[in-house]
Motif scaffolding. Structure first.
Motif, PDB file in Angstrom:
ATOM      1  N   GLN A 100       0.835  -1.202   0.000  1.00 20.77           N
ATOM      2  CA  GLN A 100       0.000   0.000   0.000  1.00 20.77           C
ATOM      3  C   GLN A 100       0.871   1.253   0.000  1.00 20.77           C
ATOM      4  OE1 GLN A 100      -2.629  -0.827   3.414  1.00 20.77           O
ATOM      5  NE2 GLN A 100      -4.298  -0.375   1.999  1.00 20.77           N
ATOM      6  N   MET A 101       1.903   1.242   0.831  1.00 20.92           N
ATOM      7  CA  MET A 101       2.795   2.393   0.894  1.00 20.92           C
ATOM      8  C   MET A 101       3.472   2.611  -0.461  1.00 20.92           C
ATOM      9  SD  MET A 101       6.108   3.127   3.268  1.00 20.92           S
ATOM     10  CE  MET A 101       5.213   3.294   4.788  1.00 20.92           C
ATOM     11  N   ASN A 102       3.912   1.533  -1.089  1.00 21.07           N
ATOM     12  CA  ASN A 102       4.568   1.647  -2.389  1.00 21.07           C
ATOM     13  C   ASN A 102       3.661   2.285  -3.435  1.00 21.07           C
ATOM     14  OD1 ASN A 102       7.253   0.860  -2.151  1.00 21.07           O
ATOM     15  ND2 ASN A 102       6.725  -1.309  -2.219  1.00 21.07           N
ATOM     16  N   GLN A 103       2.374   2.023  -3.359  1.00 20.94           N
ATOM     17  CA  GLN A 103       1.440   2.644  -4.300  1.00 20.94           C
ATOM     18  C   GLN A 103       1.474   4.166  -4.168  1.00 20.94           C
ATOM     19  OE1 GLN A 103      -2.356   0.822  -3.496  1.00 20.94           O
ATOM     20  NE2 GLN A 103      -1.767  -1.113  -4.429  1.00 20.94           N
ATOM     21  N   HIS A 104       1.587   4.662  -2.951  1.00 15.49           N
ATOM     22  CA  HIS A 104       1.643   6.115  -2.742  1.00 15.49           C
ATOM     23  C   HIS A 104       2.967   6.698  -3.228  1.00 15.49           C
ATOM     24  CE1 HIS A 104      -2.153   5.895  -0.729  1.00 15.49           C
ATOM     25  NE2 HIS A 104      -1.676   5.040   0.150  1.00 15.49           N
ATOM     26  N   TRP A 105       4.068   5.964  -3.017  1.00 16.68           N
ATOM     27  CA  TRP A 105       5.353   6.420  -3.552  1.00 16.68           C
ATOM     28  C   TRP A 105       5.297   6.447  -5.075  1.00 16.68           C
ATOM     29  CZ3 TRP A 105       8.440   9.059  -0.688  1.00 16.68           C
ATOM     30  CH2 TRP A 105       8.659   8.753   0.658  1.00 16.68           C
ATOM     31  N   GLU A 106       4.650   5.458  -5.682  1.00 15.82           N
ATOM     32  CA  GLU A 106       4.531   5.401  -7.141  1.00 15.82           C
ATOM     33  C   GLU A 106       3.787   6.621  -7.681  1.00 15.82           C
ATOM     34  OE1 GLU A 106       5.957   3.227  -9.317  1.00 15.82           O
ATOM     35  OE2 GLU A 106       6.930   2.248  -7.612  1.00 15.82           O
ATOM     36  N   VAL A 107       2.747   7.062  -6.978  1.00 19.87           N
ATOM     37  CA  VAL A 107       2.016   8.260  -7.391  1.00 19.87           C
ATOM     38  C   VAL A 107       2.970   9.454  -7.409  1.00 19.87           C
ATOM     39  CG1 VAL A 107       0.204   9.908  -6.716  1.00 19.87           C
ATOM     40  CG2 VAL A 107      -0.245   7.436  -6.622  1.00 19.87           C
ATOM     41  N   LEU A 108       3.843   9.523  -6.402  1.00 21.74           N
ATOM     42  CA  LEU A 108       4.775  10.651  -6.310  1.00 21.74           C
ATOM     43  C   LEU A 108       5.891  10.588  -7.346  1.00 21.74           C
ATOM     44  CD1 LEU A 108       5.005  11.036  -2.431  1.00 21.74           C
ATOM     45  CD2 LEU A 108       3.754  12.491  -4.048  1.00 21.74           C
ATOM     46  N   LEU A 109       6.076   9.434  -7.977  1.00 24.51           N
ATOM     47  CA  LEU A 109       7.067   9.323  -9.057  1.00 24.51           C
ATOM     48  C   LEU A 109       6.617  10.050 -10.316  1.00 24.51           C
ATOM     49  CD1 LEU A 109       8.385   5.645  -8.926  1.00 24.51           C
ATOM     50  CD2 LEU A 109       9.752   7.742  -8.821  1.00 24.51           C
ATOM     51  N   LYS A 110       5.326  10.285 -10.437  1.00 22.42           N
ATOM     52  CA  LYS A 110       4.793  10.985 -11.611  1.00 22.42           C
ATOM     53  C   LYS A 110       4.936  12.491 -11.386  1.00 22.42           C
ATOM     54  CE  LYS A 110       1.569   7.237 -12.227  1.00 22.42           C
ATOM     55  NZ  LYS A 110       0.262   6.759 -11.797  1.00 22.42           N
ATOM     56  N   PRO A 111       5.655  13.166 -12.258  1.00 22.47           N
ATOM     57  CA  PRO A 111       5.868  14.610 -12.062  1.00 22.47           C
ATOM     58  C   PRO A 111       4.551  15.382 -11.937  1.00 22.47           C
ATOM     59  CG  PRO A 111       7.283  13.774 -13.797  1.00 22.47           C
ATOM     60  CD  PRO A 111       6.324  12.670 -13.457  1.00 22.47           C
ATOM     61  N   THR A 112       4.490  16.227 -10.933  1.00 20.56           N
ATOM     62  CA  THR A 112       3.338  17.099 -10.713  1.00 20.56           C
ATOM     63  C   THR A 112       3.797  18.301  -9.896  1.00 20.56           C
ATOM     64  OG1 THR A 112       1.083  17.273  -9.844  1.00 20.56           O
ATOM     65  CG2 THR A 112       2.612  15.907  -8.602  1.00 20.56           C
ATOM     66  N   THR A 113       3.075  19.367 -10.036  1.00 20.66           N
ATOM     67  CA  THR A 113       3.334  20.544  -9.192  1.00 20.66           C
ATOM     68  C   THR A 113       2.124  20.819  -8.309  1.00 20.66           C
ATOM     69  OG1 THR A 113       2.596  21.984 -10.979  1.00 20.66           O
ATOM     70  CG2 THR A 113       4.980  21.607 -10.780  1.00 20.66           C
ATOM     71  N   ASP A 114       1.236  19.836  -8.186  1.00 25.31           N
ATOM     72  CA  ASP A 114       0.042  19.961  -7.363  1.00 25.31           C
ATOM     73  C   ASP A 114       0.413  19.699  -5.899  1.00 25.31           C
ATOM     74  OD1 ASP A 114      -2.385  19.762  -6.050  1.00 25.31           O
ATOM     75  OD2 ASP A 114      -3.323  18.485  -7.566  1.00 25.31           O
ATOM     76  N   ASP A 115       0.725  20.777  -5.175  1.00 27.48           N
ATOM     77  CA  ASP A 115       1.160  20.656  -3.777  1.00 27.48           C
ATOM     78  C   ASP A 115       0.158  19.877  -2.926  1.00 27.48           C
ATOM     79  OD1 ASP A 115       3.135  22.341  -4.707  1.00 27.48           O
ATOM     80  OD2 ASP A 115       2.982  23.749  -3.033  1.00 27.48           O
TER      81      ASP A 115
END
Length: 140
Positions: A100-115
């Motif tokens: 589950q934690m890895n899924q959240h890290w994976e989301v953060l791997l996608k570039p975004t500037t949405d703080d």
């Protein structure tokens, strides 16, 4: 006689309120790892916390674009140093929390500037950290 009674009462009070009697029982499940695995897990937990702190600093400085590269560095280090067979050493529930934690890290791997999105993912990661630490302990 009165001094003896007060002293006896104080000793009885001390022995009934001593550390051993009031220490909470640790009911967390023990995770048994070999030394190499344990060293990796402890270092990786520290690296995740440092990455979260660095990302928080990046966000405070208006540099959300750095988040993906911070997470990529964390994941690269994990893949390069993770001992073989480590996942099989974890209890089923521990593995589920890790996934589950890895899924959240994976989301953060996608570039975004949405703080706001970044903060939400960090919050969910920390929730997983807390849940895991409430449920499991490493055997020393």
């Amino acid at each position: 006689m009165r001094l003896l009674t007060v002293t006896t009462a104080a000793l009885l009070l001390f022995t009934h309120t001593g550390q051993a009697d009031t220490a909470p029982i640790d009911s967390r499940q023990v995770v048994e790892l070999n030394k190499e695995q344990q060293a990796f897990v402890l270092d990786h937990m520290k690296s995740m916390l440092e990455t979260i702190s660095t990302i928080q600093s990046d966000l405070a400085q208006g540099q959300a674009e750095l988040v993906a590269q911070r997470v990529k560095a964390l994941k690269t280090n994990e893949h390069q140093n993770k001992p073989r067979g480590l996942g099989k050493s974890f209890p089923k529930g521990f593995r589920a929390m890790s996934q589950q934690m890895n899924q959240h890290w994976e989301v953060l791997l996608k570039p975004t500037t949405d703080d706001k999105k970044i903060q939400q993912e960090l919050h969910l990661i920390l929730n997983q950290c807390n849940a895991c630490h409430r449920s499991y302990q490493l055997k020393r």
